[in-house]
Design an enzyme around this catalytic site. Structure first.
Site, PDB file in Angstrom:
ATOM      1  N   HIS A  38     -29.376 -15.178  23.297  1.00 41.72           N
ATOM      2  CA  HIS A  38     -28.465 -14.973  24.438  1.00 41.72           C
ATOM      3  C   HIS A  38     -27.423 -16.188  24.731  1.00 41.72           C
ATOM      4  CE1 HIS A  38     -30.141 -10.980  24.674  1.00 41.72           C
ATOM      5  NE2 HIS A  38     -29.411 -10.629  25.311  1.00 41.72           N
TER       6      HIS A  38
ATOM      7  N   SER B  87     -23.491  -9.087  37.328  1.00 34.74           N
ATOM      8  CA  SER B  87     -24.147 -10.485  36.581  1.00 34.74           C
ATOM      9  C   SER B  87     -22.638 -11.336  36.248  1.00 34.74           C
ATOM     10  CB  SER B  87     -25.026 -10.566  35.451  1.00 34.74           C
ATOM     11  OG  SER B  87     -24.742  -9.131  34.755  1.00 34.74           O
TER      12      SER B  87
ATOM     13  N   ASP C  56     -10.077   6.426   7.035  1.00 38.92           N
ATOM     14  CA  ASP C  56     -11.553   6.545   6.653  1.00 38.92           C
ATOM     15  C   ASP C  56     -11.958   5.109   7.391  1.00 38.92           C
ATOM     16  OD1 ASP C  56     -12.084   8.931   5.312  1.00 38.92           O
ATOM     17  OD2 ASP C  56     -10.566   8.289   3.987  1.00 38.92           O
ATOM     18  N   GLY C  57     -11.370   4.085   7.088  1.00 35.93           N
ATOM     19  CA  GLY C  57     -11.918   2.886   7.427  1.00 35.93           C
ATOM     20  C   GLY C  57     -12.084   2.882   9.201  1.00 35.93           C
TER      21      GLY C  57
ATOM     22  N   GLU D  84     -18.550  -4.025  24.056  1.00 35.54           N
ATOM     23  CA  GLU D  84     -17.723  -5.217  24.419  1.00 35.54           C
ATOM     24  C   GLU D  84     -16.578  -5.209  23.360  1.00 35.54           C
ATOM     25  OE1 GLU D  84     -21.140  -5.371  23.292  1.00 35.54           O
ATOM     26  OE2 GLU D  84     -22.006  -5.975  24.969  1.00 35.54           O
TER      27      GLU D  84
ATOM     28  N   HIS E 127      -3.999   3.246  -3.611  1.00 30.54           N
ATOM     29  CA  HIS E 127      -4.021   2.482  -2.233  1.00 30.54           C
ATOM     30  C   HIS E 127      -3.337   1.218  -1.912  1.00 30.54           C
ATOM     31  CE1 HIS E 127      -6.173   0.956   1.280  1.00 30.54           C
ATOM     32  NE2 HIS E 127      -6.044  -0.071   0.780  1.00 30.54           N
TER      33      HIS E 127
ATOM     34  N   ARG F 247     -23.834 -18.996  34.487  1.00 31.35           N
ATOM     35  CA  ARG F 247     -24.991 -18.369  35.317  1.00 31.35           C
ATOM     36  C   ARG F 247     -25.443 -19.006  36.407  1.00 31.35           C
ATOM     37  NH1 ARG F 247     -30.444 -17.364  35.176  1.00 31.35           N
ATOM     38  NH2 ARG F 247     -30.943 -15.330  36.097  1.00 31.35           N
TER      39      ARG F 247
ATOM     40  N   HIS G 185       0.885  -1.118  -0.057  1.00 33.94           N
ATOM     41  CA  HIS G 185      -0.144  -0.027   0.049  1.00 33.94           C
ATOM     42  C   HIS G 185       0.657   1.131   0.181  1.00 33.94           C
ATOM     43  CE1 HIS G 185      -2.299  -3.165   1.660  1.00 33.94           C
ATOM     44  NE2 HIS G 185      -3.708  -2.641   1.331  1.00 33.94           N
TER      45      HIS G 185
ATOM     46  N   PHE H 272     -21.550 -12.487  23.911  1.00 35.81           N
ATOM     47  CA  PHE H 272     -21.032 -11.341  23.408  1.00 35.81           C
ATOM     48  C   PHE H 272     -19.581 -11.479  22.930  1.00 35.81           C
ATOM     49  CE2 PHE H 272     -24.737  -9.654  26.005  1.00 35.81           C
ATOM     50  CZ  PHE H 272     -25.439  -9.499  24.895  1.00 35.81           C
TER      51      PHE H 272
ATOM     52  N   ARG I 216     -19.751 -18.494  37.650  1.00 35.03           N
ATOM     53  CA  ARG I 216     -19.285 -16.664  37.728  1.00 35.03           C
ATOM     54  C   ARG I 216     -18.964 -16.313  39.282  1.00 35.03           C
ATOM     55  NH1 ARG I 216     -24.857 -13.478  37.706  1.00 35.03           N
ATOM     56  NH2 ARG I 216     -26.247 -15.129  37.910  1.00 35.03           N
TER      57      ARG I 216
ATOM     58  N   ASP J 154     -33.553 -15.507  29.133  1.00 36.81           N
ATOM     59  CA  ASP J 154     -33.127 -14.583  27.949  1.00 36.81           C
ATOM     60  C   ASP J 154     -33.338 -15.028  26.412  1.00 36.81           C
ATOM     61  OD1 ASP J 154     -32.929 -12.369  29.263  1.00 36.81           O
ATOM     62  OD2 ASP J 154     -30.818 -12.562  29.781  1.00 36.81           O
TER      63      ASP J 154
ATOM     64  N   ASN K  38      -8.051  11.457   3.411  1.00 36.16           N
ATOM     65  CA  ASN K  38      -7.494  11.735   2.048  1.00 36.16           C
ATOM     66  C   ASN K  38      -8.937  11.672   1.199  1.00 36.16           C
ATOM     67  OD1 ASN K  38      -7.959   9.071   1.821  1.00 36.16           O
ATOM     68  ND2 ASN K  38      -5.991   8.400   2.343  1.00 36.16           N
TER      69      ASN K  38
END
Lengths: 718, 718
Positions: free
Chosen positions: A487, A400, A172-173, A424, A278, A534, A26, A451, A373, A483, A202
């Site tokens: 989830h 939680s 920009d990315g 996250e 580029h 959980r 590049h 997540f 947990r 949930d 640019n």
């Protein structure tokens, strides 16, 4: 032309040469960013090219990682150990100058000292990989948090031990990726005033002008985050405007800084201002034309005029002096504040306090059932005071995920608990940045396992960059209940286990949880994913605090077993209860396998001592079946999405009951009375792997789980 | 109290009742959003509760999916088929009212007609799952794109066939997630003026007040995206202000609309304004107190006063009338514009044109080596004119993912090519929204395989919601070369294959690529991930256009094979060449396995016909070894990260050479001369799965790969 202009044009032509020589890469952005790079590195940044591990150096992050050539050239000119030979091997096999910056390959590439995946060792300083867009800016917020925290802890009037800046160059990315929003929002909220983003405005992305896809008022956007914003209209020619903007940063305290820098992609080329510059070399003809236009000799490649060399030599001098002054200050500091200094020194050497393990909690044989947990929370709470390097928090799930509310970083940066908000992705990128900072901080971050899908790119980069980050994932199965399927993770365990070098630990007890944290904290170049339930998990006695072999025999009726049950985490008690019901008739063995990635690396003898030839193995895990074929002949798992109902009902509905496991075990045992039991972990492949000549130090924790010869079959690098 | 107030309080108390009754769930936001819900559904939205499939209905999306109770209550009151019984079974086993809205469980939950994972069939209309924060707002942009596109194609003066609005209710969590930035930026850029986001600005997240984590000026942020913004200061009591804001939307054309609505979480409860009302029932005492405060009778549950019933009955009338008028207009339309109407009708019936397969290209036996991504481009280019429902594009990688630049949607919404920008996550969420819209549009989206990690949550929801989306992933291995390990996927194939119901196809030829598209396009309730190489792949003759069984015999020397080589995509030619070198001495068989997920579902006999008992199997795929233990005895794979060098050198370095594969094959063959060959796909488990009584219509394509009894072992739902 002026000396500065000469430097800038030299960088532009070098960038074009490097990419042309590699026949790939590049050139556009590095050519456009040459003026910024020159001013930033020669007039603004405080760093010592001779010692890239100076803790108070300014940090430089190339978030638009594809512009790595700019970084490599600046490292070369400033004498940080990137040779002309390195520039000429850009993107070549086993080079130190890959397409995107890689942690640890070069001093000055923010990367941990590490063995690169291919066994070549390079010293380098705090890391991480830039490349996938948005990661670098995320890391930069983590470094700014580390700076603010350490300054709050160790700076004393007249002793600014940590007062450097973090500069991230982005594109920009980066601006379009969602993670940039999360990162900018966090930085603005926390008022990280040492953080500076320079946006290479640019006006082009790969597909063409940004007008194709983009009409944000970016400056207004950053103002809405509470950032101090500036615009440099002519980033191609107006060097003094660039310098002014960078100097203004120091005049505005209490806010992060955003500089929108108008540049021309591929400046100097006849294709300047076009996306064609580029991602492809300019081509011989245009390269020569470019050099003529920039007043360089088209007949030569890789030229650095002496005048330019001299300018950059002066950086070395300046840097040495700066660091010497800082060292002098530090020795006074050590005299006046011996306790603070001892602590600081320990952190700078990245050492754990000698007595930290004493803080690890012990199991009480009368444990009540509780979510694993909660066990994680108990261990973290116990370690928090003992390990002053621990810093982190959760993505709006503090309760939680078991982390109590202590003093919050945002109220006072001396605090080590961070409320990341529902973000996250940047949470994990921030942890990578904190770990990269390498002054003894050990970041942890927690969210629900589902997540992990929101932050996978950062989790992956922690493994690629060999960063010690504790990724804590709770609510780890359909057992989370109401949930519902949106989830309830099914594929996430397998996803994390498949990431090279990632170690995934799913404890079933407080003992194993202690073992998991102990294992992870003692490995400075290794990320670990912790998986916790959980729902309450029944107490199992005699689990081990040593999880380092990945799996072990938890219960055995003695003699050669008729059947082996293997489980992880919340399914281990189920295996134990099933074994009890089987035992009147059958010899059983129960194996707890909290860390399959670690078991994969055990010698054949150990594997065989757990899983003797000819014994059927049934595995139980409330997760997808994928991957288990390597360890068992049959699996009680979930290969559909879950459903919304109380957790215990969901688990029952999906077959995680003693009756079902017992029935399957009998079925399996009967079947293999009359059929050959397929061999698991077939020997020769183990042997062959053992014969592979790979430095153990690579510390690669691969996810090889099936019985194939590793290296010669392509895993040679594992 | 006023009739409106009565309705609002009824909704608030019902929400509290539903959650209390379930003993779990989220009462706070539904109680706070009751005024908005009431005004929006009774005064603003155009829809017919009696026919939730009316194509021109307004769409309502609960992006804060945890507030599903509000949606369920509004569906109940408006008579869309959510019964009181459903409300009373919220979050219970096999209920239609799960913790987060699930596609297809209820009419009015934007969900495809589908069999839910547990075999119960419900009619419903365009879908997708909301829940993981940010997904709903992403979907809403897709629905707005579908609306704009169809309006541009079919609306004629005096015939506004598509002129409805899309309303998305969102939360702080949505605002914090990065995907909201990508979504808002796209919507602002495309000026989607039928899109309305209502932000439940209640100032609380799970961890507490938003001030803990958040200080964006959100309205200013949306102005920077070019949105029309409004603020409603009192969303708790000022119903007319809510109505005014929603009506103002119609006065501002050419921009999407953002309404910041100040509400009080858990309004009416004694815990109102506290995060304590977010995710737990109020408790009996507070519930009673709340009802007293809101003027309802604390001694009764699930009460809907007749006056309130009447108000909502009027919606039904209004809706019927609206739809009837639209139908009348449509019949005039059909007379005046028969061609347009025929096309529209076909789309509304979600049919492919009868002759579309004629457009599929044929292989020319003289094919030159080319990247399989090029083959994908050839097929897409050929189908684009033939399938007027195809709409999509790429995340700034149009060229490198094989999609040519046609007319762009942003220049004219009649065009079907979308430039998504560097926004992988929302690109996939947008495709889910377009597919959810269910007027015959078939979305496709392309990016590099490594960036599947940037959009995994949306890819997963497509599978969970049974949406026909074509996910096109190119640059599928270390073979991509110079960009290096940050861009070289290792674990992504296994990750995608582990997602329940996702089908992953990795073709090795134009024939298989044609087969892949053909398979995917004909399955309206099935997402497909296409995996393509960047690097050139040698032409292999006699590959099949039928990939529906997932794997097939490509080459066979006849007789019982001594060894079987199985490969996918770019590694198939390598297997063929290796087989050629082995053949002088050995009987070989080469199996091409483009779609392992589909092979998993084949009957035992078919599996055995490819893989006879007692024959060693060597698999070759430039991806992690995880998962392959189910199909082969040894694997040539990659279990480390890759490296930056020309692609062919990287592949060679990692052992993807004829010599290496031949050597491994010999080693494997020799070993099994003296050892029992482990059985793959052990029969009993296949049989047991076959006996499972699961409706084929569930179309579940699980990733079960190891020989265990499916359902009884917990995969019963698959």
């Amino acid at each position: 032309m002026s000396l500065d202009q000469n430097c800038v044009n030299t960088i532009r032509c070098l960038a074009a040469d490097v990419v042309q020589n590699a026949e790939s890469g590049h050139p556009g952005a590095p050519m456009g960013l040459a003026p910024l790079g020159h001013i930033l590195w020669t007039r603004i940044m405080n760093f010592n090219p001779a010692d890239t591990s100076w803790p108070n150096r300014d940090r430089y992050i190339q978030s638009n990682g594809h512009s790595s050539v700019l970084l490599y050239i600046l490292l070369h000119l400033s004498g940080s150990g990137c040779s002309m030979d390195d520039l000429q091997h850009y993107r070549q096999l086993l080079c130190r100058t890959p397409g995107h910056p890689e942690a640890g390959l070069l001093p000055g590439v923010e990367g941990l000292p590490r063995v690169n995946p291919h066994g070549r060792y390079f010293l380098a300083f705090p890391p991480s990989h830039d490349g996938p867009l948005g990661q670098g800016v995320g890391n930069s917020v983590g470094m700014a948090i580390a700076q603010a925290h350490l300054a709050a802890r160790f700076n004393v009037e007249h002793f600014p031990v940590f007062d450097h800046y973090i500069y991230a160059v982005c594109s920009d990315g980066d601006m379009m990726e969602g993670i940039s929003h999360e990162a900018a929002s966090v930085a603005g909220h926390l008022r990280l005033n040492r953080l500076v983003w320079i946006y290479d405005n640019n006006g082009h992305t790969i597909d063409g002008p940004t007008s194709l896809t983009y009409s944000d008022d970016i400056v207004a956007r950053f103002q809405s985050y509470g950032w101090h914003t500036q615009i440099v209209e002519d980033g191609d020619r107006d060097l003094s405007a660039i310098q002014r903007a960078l100097e203004n940063v120091r005049l505005v305290p209490n806010r992060p800084h955003f500089i929108s820098l108008r540049t021309t992609i591929g400046y100097g080329s006849s294709k300047a201002g076009s996306e064609k510059t580029h991602g492809t070399p300019l081509g011989e003809e245009d390269l020569a034309e470019t050099k003529r236009r920039l007043g360089m000799d088209p007949s030569h490649r890789f030229v650095v005029p002496n005048a330019v060399r001299e300018v950059y030599a002066s950086i070395l001098e300046k840097g040495r002096t700066k660091q010497a002054a800082w060292q002098a200050m530090l020795s006074q500091y050590s005299a006046q504040f011996p306790d603070k200094f001892r602590e600081l020194e320990r952190l700078m050497h990245n050492e754990l306090p000698p007595d930290w393990e004493a803080a690890l909690p012990s199991e009480n044989p009368e444990e009540k059932p509780q979510g694993t947990r909660k066990m994680s929370g108990i261990v973290l709470e116990a370690l928090f005071p003992a390990l002053s390097g621990l810093i982190g928090g959760s993505a709006d799930l503090a309760e939680s995920t078991g982390i109590k509310r202590n003093g919050s970083f945002q109220n006072n940066p001396v605090n080590r608990l961070i409320h990341f908000g529902v973000r996250e992705h940047v949470m994990m990128a921030i942890c990578n940045g904190i770990s990269s900072y390498r002054v003894g901080l050990i970041p942890f971050a927690s969210t629900f396992l589902i997540f992990a899908g929101y932050c996978l790119p950062s989790v992956r980069l922690a493994a690629l960059s060999s960063l010690r980050v504790l990724f804590i994932f709770s609510h780890d199965s359909v057992g989370l209940g109401g949930d519902g399927p949106t989830h309830q993770p099914i594929e996430m365990l397998e996803t994390l286990r498949s990431i090279p070098k990632m170690v995934v630990i799913r404890p079933c007890s407080l003992n194993e949880t202690v073992g998991a944290y102990r294992w992870a904290l003692m490995r400075p170049n290794q990320p670990t994913s912790f998986i916790f339930s959980r729902q309450n998990v029944k107490y199992v006695s005699e689990t081990s605090r040593d999880i380092s072999r990945g799996a072990y025999i938890l219960r055995d009726t003695g003699g050669n077993p008729d059947i082996i049950l293997v489980g992880t985490g919340s399914e281990v008690p189920l295996c134990v209860d099933a074994a009890r019901s089987l035992e009147p008739g059958l010899h059983t063995r129960v194996i707890s396998a909290p860390a399959l990635n670690l078991f994969d690396k055990q010698p054949q003898e150990y594997k065989r001592s757990l899983f003797p030839l000819g014994v059927p193995v049934l595995s139980v895990e409330a997760s997808c079946c994928h991957g288990w074929a390597s360890y068992s002949h049959a699996h009680v798992g979930v290969d559909s999405f879950g459903l919304s109902a109380p957790g215990e009902e969901v688990l029952k509905f999906l077959g995680f009951t003693v009756d079902n496991v017992v029935a399957k075990a009998h079925r399996l045992h009967q079947w293999y009375q009359t059929h050959p039991v397929p061999t698991l972990f077939d020997e020769p492949f183990g042997e062959m792997r053992a014969t592979e000549n790979i430095p153990a130090t690579t510390g690669t924790c691969t996810s090889v789980t099936n019985p194939e010869p590793a290296a010669p079959m392509g895993a040679g690098v594992s």
